[in-house]
Design a protein around this motif. Structure first.
Motif, PDB file in Angstrom:
ATOM      1  N   LEU A   1       0.680  -1.230  -0.020  1.00  0.00           N
ATOM      2  CA  LEU A   1       0.032  -0.096  -0.141  1.00  0.00           C
ATOM      3  C   LEU A   1       1.072   1.271   0.037  1.00  0.00           C
TER       4      LEU A   1
ATOM      5  N   ALA B   1       2.090   1.705  -3.598  1.00  0.00           N
ATOM      6  CA  ALA B   1       1.005   2.431  -4.312  1.00  0.00           C
ATOM      7  C   ALA B   1       0.746   3.809  -3.954  1.00  0.00           C
ATOM      8  N   ASP B   2       0.847   4.290  -2.846  1.00  0.00           N
ATOM      9  CA  ASP B   2       0.617   5.799  -2.448  1.00  0.00           C
ATOM     10  C   ASP B   2       1.729   6.365  -2.884  1.00  0.00           C
TER      11      ASP B   2
ATOM     12  N   TYR C   1      -1.725   6.132  -6.533  1.00  0.00           N
ATOM     13  CA  TYR C   1      -2.738   5.093  -7.095  1.00  0.00           C
ATOM     14  C   TYR C   1      -3.887   4.941  -5.692  1.00  0.00           C
TER      15      TYR C   1
ATOM     16  N   LEU D   1      -5.751   3.857  -2.993  1.00  0.00           N
ATOM     17  CA  LEU D   1      -5.495   2.888  -2.224  1.00  0.00           C
ATOM     18  C   LEU D   1      -6.684   1.680  -1.976  1.00  0.00           C
TER      19      LEU D   1
ATOM     20  N   LYS E   1      -8.352   0.417  -4.232  1.00  0.00           N
ATOM     21  CA  LYS E   1      -8.385  -0.180  -5.697  1.00  0.00           C
ATOM     22  C   LYS E   1      -6.818  -1.072  -5.237  1.00  0.00           C
ATOM     23  N   ALA E   2      -6.042  -0.385  -4.912  1.00  0.00           N
ATOM     24  CA  ALA E   2      -4.751  -1.165  -4.651  1.00  0.00           C
ATOM     25  C   ALA E   2      -4.813  -2.315  -3.654  1.00  0.00           C
ATOM     26  N   LYS E   3      -5.668  -2.219  -2.834  1.00  0.00           N
ATOM     27  CA  LYS E   3      -5.932  -3.136  -1.565  1.00  0.00           C
ATOM     28  C   LYS E   3      -6.587  -4.588  -2.340  1.00  0.00           C
TER      29      LYS E   3
ATOM     30  N   ARG F   1      -6.388  -5.193  -5.444  1.00  0.00           N
ATOM     31  CA  ARG F   1      -5.382  -5.756  -6.303  1.00  0.00           C
ATOM     32  C   ARG F   1      -4.281  -6.425  -5.458  1.00  0.00           C
ATOM     33  N   ILE F   2      -3.904  -6.060  -4.594  1.00  0.00           N
ATOM     34  CA  ILE F   2      -2.810  -6.684  -3.638  1.00  0.00           C
ATOM     35  C   ILE F   2      -3.323  -8.125  -3.367  1.00  0.00           C
TER      36      ILE F   2
ATOM     37  N   LEU G   1       1.519  -3.146  -9.303  1.00  0.00           N
ATOM     38  CA  LEU G   1       0.231  -2.889  -8.548  1.00  0.00           C
ATOM     39  C   LEU G   1      -0.510  -1.696  -9.225  1.00  0.00           C
ATOM     40  N   HIS G   2       0.306  -0.563  -9.746  1.00  0.00           N
ATOM     41  CA  HIS G   2      -0.124   0.635 -10.058  1.00  0.00           C
ATOM     42  C   HIS G   2      -0.515   0.868 -11.489  1.00  0.00           C
TER      43      HIS G   2
END
Length: 310
Positions: A96, A99-100, A104, A106, A108-110, A112-113, A148-149
Motif C-alpha cells: 500500500l 501504491a501511495d 494510486y 488505495l 483499488k490497490a488493496k 489488486r494486492i 500494482l499501479h
C-alpha cells in the motif's frame, strides 16, 4: 506500434570513464524489449537514467512526449536488481505504501494486492512481515509492488534471479499478460534462454555502445548461423575438411560444427563423408546465449551480419 519510450544519443561519464557512448533505442507499447550486456556494459546506468535516479550528460529520454524532470514516474513500474523492501513491515502495508508513492487509489490497490497475492501463491501472507518470508516470496512481493499501479512502462532488472522454475513460470506468464494488455516492458536479464523465449526485440550493449539492435527473428535469421552437433567418435581433421564448416569444437565423443552463413542444411547434410560416425545428429541455429558469450568475451567467432553487429 506506438512508441512509449525513446532513448536518443545517451551519453554518461563517471570521472574519466565514459559509461554510455551515444546509445539509442525505443520501447513500444505491448512489446517485451530486452536490454542485454555483460556486467559493466552500461545496462544499469541506462536504466537509472530512464528512472531519473541520475541524468545523462548528453542525449534525451522521452516518455509520452515528456523529458527529464517532466517524465511522469507514476506511469512507470520498476523492479530493481538490488531488492530492497523494509524487512520489518507487513506485506500489505509495504505494498500500500508503494501504491501511495505512485498516487494510486488505495482502495483499488488493496483489491489488486489480494488478487496478486492469490495469483502468486501468497494468499494469507498480507499480515506477515517481509523478513519472515523466503527469498523467493520476498521477490514476488517486490514484483507485485512494481506492477500494482498498472504502469504503462515496466522496467524489470534481473526479474528471474533466484527464482525456482515454478515461480519463473508465474513471472513469465504475468509479464506476457501485461504485454498483451499493452504495457511496454524493458527487461534486463542474464538468462538468455528466457530472453530468447519471451522477448520481441533486443538491444545488446558492450562497453557503453550498441552491438545488436533488432527483432528476435532478425537476430536469429541474420546473425545466428547454423551449427551441427554430432555424437560419435570422429577425427577433428576429417570434420574440419567438410565444406562450409567454419570451425569445430570437440569434447569427448561430441563434435559441434559451426557452419558458414547461408548454409542450406538439407544440401549440406549430403556433403558429410560416409566415414563420419553418427550416433545422433542435430542441426539448429546458434543460440542467443552463444551470441552473447561471443560478444561479451570479444572472441569474434560468429560471422557478423549487416548492422545488427556494430
Amino acid at each position: 506500434m506506438e512508441v512509449m519510450l525513446t532513448v536518443e544519443g545517451l551519453e554518461k561519464s563517471f570521472k574519466d570513464k565514459q559509461a554510455l557512448k551515444g546509445i539509442s533505442f525505443e520501447v513500444r507499447k505491448g512489446e517485451i524489449m530486452a536490454i542485454l550486456g555483460p556486467n559493466g556494459a552500461g545496462k544499469s546506468t541506462t536504466i537509472r537514467n530512464i528512472m531519473g535516479i541520475m541524468y545523462p550528460d548528453n542525449g534525451s529520454i522521452t516518455f509520452h512526449n515528456h523529458q527529464g524532470n517532466e517524465i511522469p514516474r507514476n506511469k512507470i513500474g520498476y523492479l530493481p536488481e538490488e531488492r530492497g523492501l523494509y524487512k520489518n513491515v507487513k506485506v500489505m502495508d509495504i505494498l500500500l505504501y508503494l501504491a501511495d508513492l505512485k498516487d494510486y487509489p488505495l482502495d483499488k490497490a488493496k483489491e489488486r494486492i489480494l488478487m496478486y497475492l492469490k495469483k502468486f501463491d501468497l494468499e494469507g501472507k498480507e499480515k506477515v512481515a517481509i523478513d519472515e518470508l523466503s527469498k523467493g516470496m520476498g521477490q514476488k512481493v517486490q514484483f507485485i509492488g512494481s506492477i500494482l499501479h498498472e504502469p504503462e512502462l515496466l522496467i524489470l532488472d534481473e526479474p528471474f534471479s533466484g527464482l525456482d522454475p515454478v515461480s519463473q513460470e508465474l513471472f513469465k506468464d504475468e509479464i506476457r499478460s501485461l504485454a498483451d494488455k499493452g504495457t511496454a516492458i524493458l527487461l534486463s536479464s542474464h538468462q538468455m534462454n528466457l530472453v530468447e523465449e519471451m522477448c520481441d526485440r533486443l538491444f545488446m550493449i558492450q562497453n557503453g555502445q550498441k552491438v545488436i539492435y533488432g527483432t528476435m527473428n532478425d537476430v536469429k535469421t541474420k546473425y545466428a548461423n547454423f551449427k551441427c552437433t554430432i555424437h560419435g567418435r570422429n577425427s577433428l581433421a576429417v570434420l574440419e575438411n567438410i565444406p562450409q564448416v567454419q570451425r569445430v569444437e570437440q569434447k569427448d565423443d561430441t563434435s559441434i560444427l559451426f557452419l558458414d552463413k547461408d548454409v542450406e542444411p538439407n544440401s549440406w547434410l549430403k556433403t558429410l563423408p560416409e566415414t563420419v560416425q553418427i550416433h545422433e545428429l542435430k542441426i539448429n541455429r546458434i543460440s542467443l546465449h552463444e551470441i552473447f558469450i561471443d560478444i561479451a568475451t570479444n572472441k569474434n567467432l560468429i560471422q557478423e551480419a549487416g548492422d545488427l553487429h556494430a
